[in-house]
Design a protein around this motif. Structure first.
Motif, PDB file in Angstrom:
ATOM      1  N   GLU A  16     -50.342 -26.237 -22.813  1.00  0.00           N
ATOM      2  CA  GLU A  16     -49.794 -26.611 -23.797  1.00  0.00           C
ATOM      3  C   GLU A  16     -48.518 -27.183 -23.743  1.00  0.00           C
ATOM      4  OE1 GLU A  16     -50.361 -23.328 -26.563  1.00  0.00           O
ATOM      5  OE2 GLU A  16     -52.521 -23.456 -26.636  1.00  0.00           O
ATOM      6  N   THR A  17     -47.706 -26.614 -22.889  1.00  0.00           N
ATOM      7  CA  THR A  17     -46.374 -27.017 -22.851  1.00  0.00           C
ATOM      8  C   THR A  17     -46.320 -28.433 -21.894  1.00  0.00           C
ATOM      9  OG1 THR A  17     -45.344 -24.694 -22.530  1.00  0.00           O
ATOM     10  CG2 THR A  17     -43.835 -26.665 -21.465  1.00  0.00           C
ATOM     11  N   ILE A  18     -47.080 -28.505 -20.872  1.00  0.00           N
ATOM     12  CA  ILE A  18     -47.175 -29.806 -20.259  1.00  0.00           C
ATOM     13  C   ILE A  18     -47.791 -30.860 -21.178  1.00  0.00           C
ATOM     14  CG2 ILE A  18     -48.420 -31.001 -18.191  1.00  0.00           C
ATOM     15  CD1 ILE A  18     -48.618 -28.562 -17.068  1.00  0.00           C
ATOM     16  N   VAL A  19     -48.625 -30.501 -21.862  1.00  0.00           N
ATOM     17  CA  VAL A  19     -49.083 -31.594 -22.972  1.00  0.00           C
ATOM     18  C   VAL A  19     -48.172 -31.831 -24.088  1.00  0.00           C
ATOM     19  CG1 VAL A  19     -50.727 -32.035 -25.023  1.00  0.00           C
ATOM     20  CG2 VAL A  19     -51.725 -30.752 -23.012  1.00  0.00           C
ATOM     21  N   MET A  20     -47.346 -31.030 -24.411  1.00  0.00           N
ATOM     22  CA  MET A  20     -46.214 -31.373 -25.305  1.00  0.00           C
ATOM     23  C   MET A  20     -45.023 -32.277 -24.759  1.00  0.00           C
ATOM     24  SD  MET A  20     -43.455 -28.589 -27.166  1.00  0.00           S
ATOM     25  CE  MET A  20     -42.858 -28.092 -25.426  1.00  0.00           C
ATOM     26  N   PHE A  21     -44.776 -31.882 -23.479  1.00  0.00           N
ATOM     27  CA  PHE A  21     -43.817 -32.906 -22.774  1.00  0.00           C
ATOM     28  C   PHE A  21     -44.298 -33.927 -22.573  1.00  0.00           C
ATOM     29  CE2 PHE A  21     -41.942 -28.724 -20.513  1.00  0.00           C
ATOM     30  CZ  PHE A  21     -40.886 -28.551 -21.635  1.00  0.00           C
ATOM     31  N   LEU A  22     -45.518 -34.390 -22.358  1.00  0.00           N
ATOM     32  CA  LEU A  22     -46.187 -35.514 -22.190  1.00  0.00           C
ATOM     33  C   LEU A  22     -46.177 -36.498 -23.356  1.00  0.00           C
ATOM     34  CD1 LEU A  22     -49.044 -34.802 -19.481  1.00  0.00           C
ATOM     35  CD2 LEU A  22     -46.711 -35.824 -18.872  1.00  0.00           C
ATOM     36  N   ASP A  23     -46.701 -35.741 -24.086  1.00  0.00           N
ATOM     37  CA  ASP A  23     -46.719 -36.544 -25.608  1.00  0.00           C
ATOM     38  C   ASP A  23     -45.394 -36.867 -26.267  1.00  0.00           C
ATOM     39  OD1 ASP A  23     -49.522 -36.031 -25.655  1.00  0.00           O
ATOM     40  OD2 ASP A  23     -49.492 -34.424 -27.090  1.00  0.00           O
ATOM     41  N   ALA A  24     -44.663 -36.121 -25.888  1.00  0.00           N
ATOM     42  CA  ALA A  24     -43.306 -36.244 -26.660  1.00  0.00           C
ATOM     43  C   ALA A  24     -42.435 -37.660 -25.520  1.00  0.00           C
ATOM     44  CB  ALA A  24     -42.184 -35.201 -26.178  1.00  0.00           C
ATOM     45  N   THR A  28     -50.387 -40.227 -23.456  1.00  0.00           N
ATOM     46  CA  THR A  28     -51.481 -39.588 -24.118  1.00  0.00           C
ATOM     47  C   THR A  28     -52.260 -38.677 -23.387  1.00  0.00           C
ATOM     48  OG1 THR A  28     -51.456 -41.597 -25.536  1.00  0.00           O
ATOM     49  CG2 THR A  28     -53.376 -40.192 -25.561  1.00  0.00           C
ATOM     50  N   VAL A  29     -52.130 -37.408 -23.617  1.00  0.00           N
ATOM     51  CA  VAL A  29     -53.120 -36.650 -22.926  1.00  0.00           C
ATOM     52  C   VAL A  29     -54.523 -36.399 -23.651  1.00  0.00           C
ATOM     53  CG1 VAL A  29     -53.470 -34.318 -22.229  1.00  0.00           C
ATOM     54  CG2 VAL A  29     -50.990 -35.160 -22.103  1.00  0.00           C
ATOM     55  N   SER A  30     -55.350 -37.006 -23.113  1.00  0.00           N
ATOM     56  CA  SER A  30     -56.864 -37.040 -23.614  1.00  0.00           C
ATOM     57  C   SER A  30     -57.401 -35.720 -23.834  1.00  0.00           C
ATOM     58  CB  SER A  30     -57.691 -38.162 -22.941  1.00  0.00           C
ATOM     59  OG  SER A  30     -57.205 -39.336 -22.752  1.00  0.00           O
TER      60      SER A  30
END
Length: 206
Positions: A16-24, A28-30
């Motif tokens: 979830e942390t990686i997804v959050m960083f990428l989204d920020a 787009t994390v599919s």
């Protein structure tokens, strides 16, 4: 155009942390997965992805065998490896097998996002400090959950020794070795002692 990325890690917080960083950062994390099997199913139904990131020790990986399977499944699109404690040697082997990069989980958020963008663009990424051995840990992800005694028993399995032979080598009762083998099979998600030895060999355990 947003990147189509699959993050596969069995630790919810890490994923979830990686997804959050990428989204920020606008990426787009599919999809996100917690096992190799989940990741492979997502690649089959929604792939190929611009980048697939696999945790080295999540369920189903079986050392670097999972990496090879995912690379084949994702076609000609990049597949990278993430790990908290995998060694430099494992990182080098992963790159030799065709991984687009290796990401230690200790990377700062900004470096992580940049690395993901590099890899999604087809550029190989591996931190210089890590690959030079400066950050190389003494223990791999594979070993960290095993006791010293379990490692000794596992080395016996790798040498194709019987429980009786391992018991003699370690000056233990054969029934004790049987219990250790049973525990090893559970920890390694192995069907039997032979499977446990194969998993250990694939993880380059010595």
């Amino acid at each position: 155009m947003p990147l189509k990325i699959l993050i596969a890690d069995d630790h919810d917080m890490v994923r979830e942390t990686i997804v959050m960083f990428l989204d920020a950062d606008g990426a787009t994390v599919s999809r996100a997965a917690s096992t190799l099997q989940e990741a492979l199913q997502m690649i089959e139904t929604d792939g190929p992805f611009d980048l697939v990131l696999l945790d080295y020790t999540m369920p189903g990986m079986n050392g670097l065998e999972g990496l090879k399977t995912a690379i084949k499944a994702n076609g000609d699109k990049p597949v990278g490896l993430i790990s908290g404690t995998a060694t430099r040697i494992i990182a080098e082997q992963a790159l030799a097998l065709g991984a687009i990069g290796f990401l230690p989980k200790t990377l700062p958020a900004k470096s992580l996002v940049n690395a993901v963008r590099f890899m999604a663009a087809g550029e190989t990424y591996a931190p210089v400090d890590f690959m030079s051995g400066k950050d190389d840990p003494d223990e791999t992800d594979f070993e960290k959950d095993l006791s010293d005694r379990e490692k000794q028993v596992l080395r016996g399995l790798l040498s194709a020794k019987s429980n009786k032979e391992i018991a003699r080598d370690l000056d233990l009762q054969e029934v004790t070795i049987k219990l250790h083998v049973k525990t090893l099979c559970r920890k390694l998600d192995a069907r039997n002692r032979t499977d446990a030895a194969m998993i250990a060999r694939s993880a380059h355990f010595v």
